[in-house]
Design an enzyme around this catalytic site. Structure first.
Site, PDB file in Angstrom:
ATOM      1  CD1 TRP A 137     -33.032  48.210   4.987  1.00 36.64           C
ATOM      2  CD2 TRP A 137     -31.984  49.620   6.369  1.00 36.64           C
ATOM      3  NE1 TRP A 137     -32.863  47.568   6.187  1.00 36.64           N
ATOM      4  CE2 TRP A 137     -32.221  48.401   7.047  1.00 36.64           C
ATOM      5  CE3 TRP A 137     -31.339  50.647   7.040  1.00 36.64           C
ATOM      6  CZ2 TRP A 137     -31.839  48.199   8.382  1.00 36.64           C
ATOM      7  CZ3 TRP A 137     -30.958  50.454   8.367  1.00 36.64           C
ATOM      8  CH2 TRP A 137     -31.209  49.251   9.024  1.00 36.64           C
ATOM      9  CE  LYS A 188     -27.604  44.032   5.762  1.00 38.01           C
ATOM     10  NZ  LYS A 188     -28.224  43.629   7.022  1.00 38.01           N
ATOM     11  CG  ASP A 226     -28.353  50.057   0.698  1.00 30.62           C
ATOM     12  OD1 ASP A 226     -27.531  49.127   0.737  1.00 30.62           O
ATOM     13  OD2 ASP A 226     -29.022  50.430   1.690  1.00 30.62           O
TER      14      ASP A 226
END
Ligand SMILES: Cc1ncc(COP(=O)(O)O)c(C=O)c1O
Length: 361
Positions: A103, A196, A172
């Site tokens: 990511w 999530k 993030d």
């Protein structure tokens, strides 16, 4: 009908059962409106109340003062990979990144596409992203430093955040938002795809310091500028109403049922310790993350062979333990133990793991 699974999916992931029950009870007639929340106008008092409450709860949970704005966007965390450099890179000043795996790598790629002066100041690629780099020197005058606080695929997590000499941190936090106590002071921007730890897919939470909003160049497309969302309270156009509603309920559950982030963190620490202590006590399963960098949210491990891993995942599902397959890019196994995964689920997993070794070890 199958009974509810112990759900270890990495995202979309488990939601608190109490939240699902509340949605169900309100789905046809939302708070006496005679309509579903799926049917009301986003300009209606019903939705405005939801939005205001969601913002207020996020502010309380993350201990944000008036310097910060809470925004709701679409496009997932992946759009933030592009919007961050687009909005926050200052003319002639580099943008710093730490590469801790997939990511982060994607975030770096998006900044490079925009031809920003990208400096990857640290990386854990040398050891397959199994750790969080420790020695970090921020580039003097950098626009920001971007990190991925929790690496969902590799199972690593920043335990403390890097010292940046006043350069704003951008993180993030898709897979660990609301999971532990946070001091927001060093952060210029935090983003998280909700699916999530914060709610369902379809909404991305962005927390931005007001002075960072002012960096947005005037010539950005309207929908790609943080300014648009800040000025219009995330309602320049139709927001993802249902996803924001579910996020509001998750935030309410965190505050009122769990007892806030410190209480949640304590539960998360116990759940993670249960799994890591077991991993460390035997040599059939092998944790993949370096112990000092282990994630409290995503516990990644291998079995002796890929065939045993397949068998493990299949038999676990038969035992009502779902979502234990590692990310397709790395293989192996992964238990995502987000906020809504109850302690009993982790207990059941450890019992199953022990039993599996007895039969196959
Ligand atoms: C840490 C992290 N960042 C970004 C993403 C991508 O999120 P999205 O699918 O919302 O774009 C994920 C998805 O799993 C993730 O775990």
């Amino acid at each position: 009908m199958k009974e509810r699974l112990f759900n270890f999916n990495a995202g979309p992931a488990a939601l608190p059962l109490a939240v699902l029950d509340e949605i169900q009870s309100q789905i046809v007639n939302f708070r006496g409106s005679g309509m579903s929340i799926l049917e009301v106008s986003h300009r209606s008092k019903w939705f405005e109340e939801v939005l205001d409450d969601a913002i207020a709860r996020v502010k309380r949970l993350l201990k944000l003062d008036d310097r910060f704005e809470v925004l709701f966007l679409q496009g997932g965390a992946s759009l933030q990979f592009a919007m961050v450099p687009m909005n926050l890179a200052l003319d002639g000043k580099p943008v710093d990144y730490v590469d801790t795996g997939t990511w982060s790598t994607k975030a770096i790629k998006e900044a490079r596409i925009q031809k920003k002066d990208v400096r990857v100041i640290a990386s854990s690629q040398d050891k397959e992203f199994t750790y969080i780099p420790r020695e970090i020197a921020v580039t003097s005058g950098a626009s920001y430093l971007h990190i991925t606080s929790n690496n969902t695929i590799r199972g690593t997590q920043w335990k403390t955040f890097p010292e940046t000499q006043g350069i704003p941190l951008v993180s993030d936090m898709s897979s660990d938002i609301f999971s532990r106590v946070l001091d927001p002071a060093p952060f210029g921007l935090i983003y998280a795809g909700a699916q999530k730890n914060a709610g369902p897919a379809g909404v991305t939470l962005v927390v931005i310091r007001k002075d960072m909003i002012e960096r947005a160049p005037a010539d950005l497309p309207t929908m790609l500028s943080y300014k648009t969302y800040a000025e219009k309270k995330s309602m320049f156009n139709t927001p993802p109403c249902f996803a924001i509603y579910v996020l509001q309920l998750v935030a309410k559950w965190l505050e009122e049922t769990v007892g806030g982030i410190p209480a949640m963190e304590a539960v998360n620490a116990r759940k993670a310790a249960m799994l890591y202590d077991y991993l460390d006590s035997q040599d059939f399963y092998r944790g993949t993350a370096e112990p000092g960098s282990r994630s409290m949210m995503n516990v990644t491990f291998r079995l002796p062979t890929p065939e045993l891993e397949q068998q493990f995942i299949a038999e676990a599902l038969d035992a009502n333990l779902g979502g234990l397959k590692g990310h397709r890019s790395v293989g192996g196994c992964r238990a995502s133990i987000y906020n809504a995964v109850p302690t009993e689920a982790v207990e059941a997993l450890v019992v199953f793991m022990k039993d599996f070794v007895k039969k196959n070890g």
